[in-house]
Design a protein around this motif. Sequence first.
Motif, mmCIF file in Angstrom:
data_model
loop_
_atom_site.group_PDB
_atom_site.id
_atom_site.type_symbol
_atom_site.label_atom_id
_atom_site.label_comp_id
_atom_site.label_asym_id
_atom_site.label_seq_id
_atom_site.Cartn_x
_atom_site.Cartn_y
_atom_site.Cartn_z
ATOM 1 N N GLY A 1 -3.855 3.555 -2.259
ATOM 2 C CA GLY A 1 -3.328 4.181 -0.886
ATOM 3 C C GLY A 1 -4.384 5.209 -0.610
ATOM 4 O O GLY A 1 -5.635 4.833 -1.098
ATOM 5 N N SER B 1 -2.909 4.143 4.221
ATOM 6 C CA SER B 1 -2.130 4.106 4.512
ATOM 7 C C SER B 1 -1.614 5.169 5.636
ATOM 8 O O SER B 1 -2.051 5.968 6.320
ATOM 9 C CB SER B 1 -1.973 5.275 3.411
ATOM 10 N N LYS B 2 -0.082 4.761 6.124
ATOM 11 C CA LYS B 2 0.053 5.161 7.416
ATOM 12 C C LYS B 2 0.036 6.922 7.336
ATOM 13 O O LYS B 2 -0.393 7.589 8.029
ATOM 14 C CB LYS B 2 1.879 4.710 6.886
ATOM 15 N N THR B 3 0.388 7.446 6.107
ATOM 16 C CA THR B 3 0.272 9.040 6.045
ATOM 17 C C THR B 3 -0.769 9.949 6.796
ATOM 18 O O THR B 3 -1.783 10.460 7.971
ATOM 19 C CB THR B 3 0.646 9.657 4.868
ATOM 20 N N THR C 1 -8.234 1.132 -1.536
ATOM 21 C CA THR C 1 -7.233 1.592 -0.923
ATOM 22 C C THR C 1 -6.018 0.614 -0.820
ATOM 23 O O THR C 1 -5.254 1.631 -1.311
ATOM 24 C CB THR C 1 -8.400 2.083 0.609
ATOM 25 N N GLY D 1 0.224 -0.596 5.279
ATOM 26 C CA GLY D 1 -1.073 0.397 5.863
ATOM 27 C C GLY D 1 -0.921 0.162 7.240
ATOM 28 O O GLY D 1 -0.284 -0.555 8.274
ATOM 29 N N MET E 1 0.778 -1.153 0.022
ATOM 30 C CA MET E 1 -0.724 -0.005 -0.373
ATOM 31 C C MET E 1 0.463 1.808 0.755
ATOM 32 O O MET E 1 2.312 1.908 0.857
ATOM 33 C CB MET E 1 -0.549 -0.108 0.982
ATOM 34 N N PRO E 2 0.800 2.335 -0.637
ATOM 35 C CA PRO E 2 1.481 4.098 -0.988
ATOM 36 C C PRO E 2 1.181 4.827 0.536
ATOM 37 O O PRO E 2 0.612 4.376 0.823
ATOM 38 C CB PRO E 2 0.547 4.298 -2.294
ATOM 39 N N ASP E 3 2.637 4.714 0.627
ATOM 40 C CA ASP E 3 2.351 5.574 2.379
ATOM 41 C C ASP E 3 1.451 6.584 2.317
ATOM 42 O O ASP E 3 1.165 6.770 3.607
ATOM 43 C CB ASP E 3 3.673 5.641 2.412
ATOM 44 N N ALA E 4 1.113 7.029 0.871
ATOM 45 C CA ALA E 4 -0.036 7.853 1.674
ATOM 46 C C ALA E 4 -0.532 8.166 0.058
ATOM 47 O O ALA E 4 -0.775 7.617 -0.673
ATOM 48 C CB ALA E 4 1.187 9.880 0.856
ATOM 49 N N GLY E 5 -1.805 8.787 -0.839
ATOM 50 C CA GLY E 5 -2.697 8.536 -1.299
ATOM 51 C C GLY E 5 -3.334 9.800 -1.694
ATOM 52 O O GLY E 5 -2.741 10.969 -0.818
#
Length: 336
Positions: free
Chosen positions: A259, A320-322, A255, A293, A203-207
């Motif tokens: 992300g 995403s973590k962000t 998601t 994520g 999963m991208p760190d931010a989306g």
Amino acid sequence: MHKLLTVQQHILEEQRRNHPQASGEFSWLLSGITLATKIVAAQVRRAGISADVLGATDSQNVQGETVQKLDVIANQTLLQFLGNRGNVAIMASEENDDPIVVERDRAHGRYVVVFDPLDGSSNIDVNVSVGTIFSVLRREPDPDCSRDTTADVLQPGYKQVAAGYVVYGSSTMLVYTTGHGVFGFTLDPSIGAYLLSHERVTMPDAGTQYSVNEANFEGFPLAYRKFLMQARSGALGRTYSSRYIGSLVADFHRTLLKGGIFLYPPTNSHPKGKLRLLYEANPVALLAEQAGGMATNGTDRILDIEPTSLHQRTPLIVGSKTEVGHLMRMIKEESR
Ligand code: P6P
């Protein structure tokens, strides 16, 4: 030529790589799920044709929701193909008030499977993606069959040995994890096999997408409203689009791959959240974490929640973590 790897071959390779001593019991269990979901996929794909599967029954499930005909078919299919694996002692379904004990395997069966046979099924009649969600837990043998079966089911999400879903969308995709990464398989209907199409999903760190039912906005706790207003105004530092399908599996699948954040906060009608912990939030949370994520109920990690009842609900923030990290900080600030 793309390497044609079926989900069965992949499961066996993963077992050999990660659990050399494994007996193959687990891959046999997962084959019950893949077979059942192929049958469900066939029913879902022809729902518009065979009138006997469209629409609703005249009954309601434990959630008080009208049971769609395809819910019943999907539930019966999963119960049949998981109940005959020989190593599944207990099954629990969104469609059944209580866990179902496979009496023949109650003494020695080493697995519990919890599932939502057809999540989002009210969308079927308008041809929107739906899905099957499953969670596999281990259980100690119960030689004298004396243990309360509910205790075997009410395990926290970090104890899952596998989790996954099948999304019946523009294609039929199985996404699963056994704790060693997330893998996606696309059903090739011409040969009836799930073929590896997404090796090690991350999963991208931010989306750039947030996913929430905006109709409930006024009932969200303040931190959630502030977060969404920041996402809309650009104050989070990125431009976001809003995407909401109303089918958890489809919203989560997007998601997972793109992300961003999916959230079902506490609302006026569901102050404890609407989504169910054991067979919606937990499997989704394990997949999200395995892909890099996060998944929380707003304050705690979803996978750490100690269940107290089979159909209990929870708020769910996953992605995403962000974005998830930012919202959690805002919730914490509001609680001071
Ligand atoms: P709402 C479908 O009924 C479901 O259980 C999930 O699949 C989905 O995420 C959620 O409910 C949608 O709920 O209140 O937005 O219609």
